[in-house]
Scaffold this motif. Structure first.
Motif, PDB file in Angstrom:
ATOM      1  N   PHE A 524       0.827  -1.208   0.000  1.00  0.00           N
ATOM      2  CA  PHE A 524       0.000   0.000   0.000  1.00  0.00           C
ATOM      3  C   PHE A 524       0.860   1.257   0.000  1.00  0.00           C
ATOM      4  CE2 PHE A 524      -3.819  -2.442   1.481  1.00  0.00           C
ATOM      5  CZ  PHE A 524      -4.699  -1.948   0.535  1.00  0.00           C
ATOM      6  N   LEU A 525       1.939   1.260   0.761  1.00  0.00           N
ATOM      7  CA  LEU A 525       2.833   2.416   0.780  1.00  0.00           C
ATOM      8  C   LEU A 525       3.434   2.657  -0.597  1.00  0.00           C
ATOM      9  CD1 LEU A 525       4.748   2.146   4.181  1.00  0.00           C
ATOM     10  CD2 LEU A 525       3.209   3.974   3.444  1.00  0.00           C
ATOM     11  N   TYR A 526       3.804   1.577  -1.284  1.00  0.00           N
ATOM     12  CA  TYR A 526       4.364   1.719  -2.629  1.00  0.00           C
ATOM     13  C   TYR A 526       3.311   2.244  -3.603  1.00  0.00           C
ATOM     14  CZ  TYR A 526       6.711   0.512  -6.993  1.00  0.00           C
ATOM     15  OH  TYR A 526       7.286   0.579  -8.238  1.00  0.00           O
ATOM     16  N   SER A 530       3.357   5.852  -5.696  1.00  0.00           N
ATOM     17  CA  SER A 530       3.191   5.909  -7.149  1.00  0.00           C
ATOM     18  C   SER A 530       2.010   6.801  -7.531  1.00  0.00           C
ATOM     19  CB  SER A 530       2.986   4.503  -7.718  1.00  0.00           C
ATOM     20  OG  SER A 530       4.108   3.685  -7.482  1.00  0.00           O
ATOM     21  N   TYR A 531       0.909   6.646  -6.818  1.00  0.00           N
ATOM     22  CA  TYR A 531      -0.278   7.455  -7.115  1.00  0.00           C
ATOM     23  C   TYR A 531       0.002   8.934  -6.886  1.00  0.00           C
ATOM     24  CZ  TYR A 531      -4.877   9.568  -6.509  1.00  0.00           C
ATOM     25  OH  TYR A 531      -5.962  10.395  -6.606  1.00  0.00           O
ATOM     26  N   ALA A 532       0.649   9.264  -5.774  1.00  0.00           N
ATOM     27  CA  ALA A 532       0.923  10.667  -5.455  1.00  0.00           C
ATOM     28  C   ALA A 532       1.852  11.297  -6.482  1.00  0.00           C
ATOM     29  CB  ALA A 532       1.523  10.767  -4.058  1.00  0.00           C
ATOM     30  N   MET A 533       2.847  10.538  -6.957  1.00  0.00           N
ATOM     31  CA  MET A 533       3.750  11.067  -7.974  1.00  0.00           C
ATOM     32  C   MET A 533       3.013  11.303  -9.286  1.00  0.00           C
ATOM     33  SD  MET A 533       7.158   8.775  -7.169  1.00  0.00           S
ATOM     34  CE  MET A 533       7.947   9.268  -8.703  1.00  0.00           C
ATOM     35  N   ASN A 534       2.151  10.383  -9.687  1.00  0.00           N
ATOM     36  CA  ASN A 534       1.412  10.547 -10.940  1.00  0.00           C
ATOM     37  C   ASN A 534       0.411  11.694 -10.872  1.00  0.00           C
ATOM     38  OD1 ASN A 534       2.750   8.387 -12.105  1.00  0.00           O
ATOM     39  ND2 ASN A 534       1.191   6.907 -11.513  1.00  0.00           N
ATOM     40  N   ARG A 535      -0.136  11.930  -9.701  1.00  0.00           N
ATOM     41  CA  ARG A 535      -1.135  12.992  -9.546  1.00  0.00           C
ATOM     42  C   ARG A 535      -0.491  14.363  -9.350  1.00  0.00           C
ATOM     43  NH1 ARG A 535      -6.224  13.078  -5.242  1.00  0.00           N
ATOM     44  NH2 ARG A 535      -7.021  15.136  -5.846  1.00  0.00           N
ATOM     45  N   ASP A 537       0.706  15.347  -6.375  1.00  0.00           N
ATOM     46  CA  ASP A 537       0.383  15.742  -4.997  1.00  0.00           C
ATOM     47  C   ASP A 537       1.663  15.688  -4.181  1.00  0.00           C
ATOM     48  OD1 ASP A 537      -0.643  16.215  -2.509  1.00  0.00           O
ATOM     49  OD2 ASP A 537      -2.232  14.712  -2.618  1.00  0.00           O
ATOM     50  N   ILE A 538       2.398  16.799  -4.152  1.00  0.00           N
ATOM     51  CA  ILE A 538       3.701  16.797  -3.492  1.00  0.00           C
ATOM     52  C   ILE A 538       3.556  16.620  -1.985  1.00  0.00           C
ATOM     53  CG2 ILE A 538       3.743  19.304  -3.269  1.00  0.00           C
ATOM     54  CD1 ILE A 538       6.711  16.904  -3.944  1.00  0.00           C
ATOM     55  N   GLY A 539       2.435  17.074  -1.423  1.00  0.00           N
ATOM     56  CA  GLY A 539       2.219  16.856  -0.001  1.00  0.00           C
ATOM     57  C   GLY A 539       2.091  15.387   0.333  1.00  0.00           C
ATOM     58  N   ARG A 540       1.340  14.640  -0.472  1.00  0.00           N
ATOM     59  CA  ARG A 540       1.207  13.199  -0.229  1.00  0.00           C
ATOM     60  C   ARG A 540       2.518  12.478  -0.519  1.00  0.00           C
ATOM     61  NH1 ARG A 540      -3.060   9.763   0.486  1.00  0.00           N
ATOM     62  NH2 ARG A 540      -4.559  11.454   0.132  1.00  0.00           N
ATOM     63  N   VAL A 541       3.268  12.951  -1.511  1.00  0.00           N
ATOM     64  CA  VAL A 541       4.574  12.348  -1.776  1.00  0.00           C
ATOM     65  C   VAL A 541       5.458  12.435  -0.529  1.00  0.00           C
ATOM     66  CG1 VAL A 541       6.724  12.608  -3.078  1.00  0.00           C
ATOM     67  CG2 VAL A 541       4.535  12.705  -4.264  1.00  0.00           C
ATOM     68  N   GLU A 542       5.467  13.582   0.116  1.00  0.00           N
ATOM     69  CA  GLU A 542       6.297  13.746   1.316  1.00  0.00           C
ATOM     70  C   GLU A 542       5.804  12.884   2.466  1.00  0.00           C
ATOM     71  OE1 GLU A 542       7.853  18.341   0.639  1.00  0.00           O
ATOM     72  OE2 GLU A 542       5.971  17.967   1.700  1.00  0.00           O
ATOM     73  N   THR A 543       4.476  12.771   2.621  1.00  0.00           N
ATOM     74  CA  THR A 543       3.961  11.911   3.686  1.00  0.00           C
ATOM     75  C   THR A 543       4.250  10.439   3.412  1.00  0.00           C
ATOM     76  OG1 THR A 543       1.776  11.757   2.632  1.00  0.00           O
ATOM     77  CG2 THR A 543       2.124  13.548   4.203  1.00  0.00           C
ATOM     78  N   CYS A 544       4.485  10.073   2.161  1.00  0.00           N
ATOM     79  CA  CYS A 544       4.871   8.695   1.839  1.00  0.00           C
ATOM     80  C   CYS A 544       6.368   8.482   2.028  1.00  0.00           C
ATOM     81  CB  CYS A 544       4.479   8.357   0.401  1.00  0.00           C
ATOM     82  SG  CYS A 544       2.703   8.266   0.096  1.00  0.00           S
TER      83      CYS A 544
END
Length: 736
Positions: A524-526, A530-535, A537-544
């Motif tokens: 799920f983390l992976y 991947s989803y955050a990078m494609n979208r 969403d830099i905030g979600r990328v950092e939280t991942c």
């Protein structure tokens, strides 16, 4: 061109139309436009096709034509009229060049198209004699001229001081059939390519005018070496993007809400047909901090004959790349009276992989005692590439679930899933699968395991229902599915309850069940990264990235963990607000300007490398280092020429993307196996020869091994990536 000819020579145009069997009363030019619009319904710009050329073509018009006899007849008429139009324009183009060789617009476009398609020289010469193309010598002169003119665009962008740079190495093996004594026997050449793009999203020069401020805070500054410094650690990153509205244990966290969304999306995509009707009702996960959607114009720089696998090589690569952008040493520029801006007070953003970052950091450390900011490399701000981070995460999954021999023995292990998904590649997965295979294995095995979680949860809720098909026959509502997806995200993904489960006596534990919960958590983390990078969403990328740091550390990828920690701490706690925003909003770029098409900068560099190595740079005896360097700035120009000719001459099959494979039968086989081995059903006393570690807790515990600035960890030679292991398939898998 055709419309101009029809206006200025109407009688000749009408004569050619009659000779070619056309209908003189029909507006052929408008027909050509309509046919061209039908063939180019993707709406992409020319450079957009370069970055996203493997996207599908909209076939709506074609399908409507197949289902309507009138539309099919009209389509044939329009296409025939357009073909006549092309022939007429070509004939007139040949006649015009015969009268005046400078009237060669058609021949120039065709010649450049032939050059970009690696057409044999004999064919080009034949077409040149016919009058359809310019000569080989003219094409070569055009290549040299365009390559030189490309430097003007690069300098304009670089001297604005709002350019972001990215570079990486690529290797070319120039084998010779007959070895010569005067030439080196080493045929492997190490070159460096680069890209530039403009900083958008309201970034100004004042935001980058902070070189001196950062230098005063830098630990490399000798004058501040004795000053007390507040030490920051990974735990300080936990305060970034705090959760809102989570008041009790039963409320879902941000990660759990994404897990619930993915559970529901997989059911409505890969589950029984009944659930597919609900897919349109599923709303996207909430954005934490989404980068505004804007198309990023990318300018390829001239490749450099520099080996950046050394510190000195990286120094030369950066200086050369800045020189292409019209940026020079201020002292030297002043003495030679160069017309170039002074960069002493500004910073420059440079993207690269982990190896590039290490060597740039080493260069700054060695030069920290120099007198001027230029000599200290004080202006360089390194940004690690997210594509290489994603590759490191995929490799971490391989190290955790496949590399240990004992991890492959249980019936519920990941390797048994791969044996069903890729029965002929199990040996490759056990040795070195690479990014593409691991990326696809995580996706396919994850889908099947999440569907199995649905089956188990449905059976617990409704004991009479044992399969998803039977569940679909009961026609559950969308609200009921959403509620059950929330329950799944809490019950079948490892959380804080796993610690209590592992404290129980052995007879009360199910080790394989615990392993499955941890596997779901890491998958799920992976998927979320991947989803955050494609979208975008830099905030979600950092939280991942924050939970991935201890996982990478626990699996021996200490350099990635250390560099990402340092980078995030610098961005959020050291750099000023303007620079922070410039960095975060340009870690991902969108070359096509479309939603869900955001790409990491280092991925764009790798794709540019592969096109330079594989498609362009000459063929046969013409494939030399000099030729590769000459044509490297023209990669996008070649793509534009191909796009113009393909659309103007009504080429079909413009898409290179294959349809997604139909995995339904394969998934059914794997789901049957999962139903038999029951990885998501708790069976007391079930043991395993391999216990998957809680990598998050293990990585956090390893933080305590840090003493001062020296980390007591084992050095892993495989931790640093040089980029040389990236193949075409690893880059293109991001487009699928």
């Amino acid at each position: 061109m055709a419309q101009d000819l029809a206006i200025h020579a109407p009688m000749l145009w009408e004569l050619l139309d009659r000779l070619l069997g056309g209908n003189g009363g029909v507006d052929l030019a408008s027909m050509h436009v309509s046919v061209q619009s039908e063939d180019t319904t993707t709406g992409k710009g020319d450079d957009g096709e370069y970055w996203d050329e493997i996207d599908e073509i909209d076939l709506e018009g074609f399908i409507n034509g197949l289902t309507s006899e009138t539309s099919r007849c009209n389509g044939r008429q329009r296409r025939r009229a357009a073909a006549i139009l092309i022939k007429k324009a070509t004939i007139l183009g040949i006649l015009m060049q015969g009268m005046n060789q400078k009237a060669n617009a058609l021949q120039s476009v065709i010649g450049f198209f032939l050059q970009s398609s690696h057409t044999p020289q004999k064919v080009i010469e034949t077409l040149s004699h016919i009058g359809i193309s310019v000569s080989v010598e003219t094409i070569a002169a055009a290549v040299r001229s365009l390559s030189a003119e490309s430097q003007i665009q690069i300098q304009e962008l670089g001297q604005s001081l709002l350019a972001c740079y990215a570079y990486d190495n690529f290797d070319v093996d120039l084998k010779s059939h007959v070895p010569l004594a005067e030439k080196s026997m080493d045929t492997l050449k190490h070159l460096t390519s680069g890209l530039l793009f403009r900083l958008e999203h309201g970034v100004t020069m004042d935001d980058l005018k902070c070189s001196e401020e950062i230098w005063k805070k830098s630990p490399l500054n000798p004058s501040t070496a004795t000053a007390p410094v507040t030490k920051l650690s990974w735990r300080d990153l936990l305060s970034l993007h705090p959760e809102c509205g989570v008041s009790s244990w039963h409320d879902l966290t941000r990660h759990e809400r994404f897990n619930s969304w993915l559970f529901l999306m997989d059911l409505c995509t890969y589950g029984p047909q009944y659930f597919h009707q609900f897919r349109a009702q599923i709303s996207d996960p909430e954005a934490i901090e989404e980068i505004p959607l804007i198309k990023t114009e990318i300018v390829p720089a001239r490749a450099m004959d520099v080996n950046n696998s050394t510190v000195s090589g990286n120094i030369h690569a950066v200086i050369d790349l800045l020189a292409q952008g019209g940026i020079y040493n201020p002292t030297e520029a002043s003495a030679r009276k160069y017309d170039t801006p002074d960069i002493s007070e500004h910073v420059v953003l440079v993207h690269g992989d982990l190896g590039t970052g290490e060597r740039l950091q080493a260069a700054q450390l060695r030069r920290s005692i120099e007198a001027t900011p230029w000599d200290r490399f004080q202006h360089i701000i390194f940004i690690p590439g997210l594509f290489h981070l994603k590759m490191a995460c995929a490799d971490a999954m391989w190290r955790c679930f496949i590399q240990p021999l004992s991890a492959r023995e249980d019936e519920t292990c990941l390797m048994r899933d791969i044996a069903v998904l890729r029965p002929k590649e199990t040996g490759i997965y056990c040795s070195k699968p690479g990014f593409r295979r691991m990326h696809q294995a995580i996706g396919h095995a994850g889908v099947c395991r999440r569907l199995d979680c649905w089956r188990v949860q449905v059976n617990k809720t409704y004991p009479s229902i044992t399969t998803l098909d039977a569940f679909a026959a009961s026609q559950p509502t969308f609200d009921g599915l959403q509620k059950m997806a929330d329950e799944l995200s809490l019950a079948y993904v490892a959380n804080q309850t796993l610690v209590r489960m592992r404290r129980r006596p052995h007879k009360e534990r199910d080790v394989q069940y615990e392993n499955s919960l941890l596997l779901n958590k890491y998958f799920f983390l992976y998927e979320e990264l991947s989803y955050a990078m494609n979208r975008g969403d830099i905030g979600r990328v950092e939280t991942c990235i924050i939970p991935w740091i201890p996982i990478l550390k626990a699996l021996g990828k200490h350099k990635y963990a250390t560099h990402m920690t340092t980078f995030l701490l610098n961005v959020h706690f050291i750099y000023p607000e303007g620079l922070r925003r410039a960095i975060r909003y340009h870690m991902l770029i969108n070359p096509t300007g479309k939603a869900m098409k955001w790409r990491a900068v280092d991925w764009c560099v790798e794709l540019n490398n592969l096109f330079t190595k594989v498609k362009y740079g000459g063929k046969g005896v013409n494939r030399t280092v000099e030729r590769i360097l000459l044509e490297s700035p023209l990669v996008q120009t070649y793509r534009m020429a191909q796009s113009v000719v393909q659309k103007s001459f009504l080429h079909t099959h413009l898409s290179a993307k294959h349809a997604d494979p139909n995995m339904a039968k394969t998934f059914n086989v794997l789901l049957t196996r999962l139903m038999n081995c029951s990885p998501h059903i708790f069976i007391p006393g079930r043991s395993s020869r391999f216990e998957v570690p809680n990598l998050t807790n293990k990585g956090r515990a390893m933080e305590k091994t840090v003493q001062g600035d020296i980390e007591i960890v084992a050095t892993d030679a495989t931790d640093t990536d040089q980029g040389s292991g990236i193949a075409m398939e690893d880059v293109l898998v991001e487009l699928l």
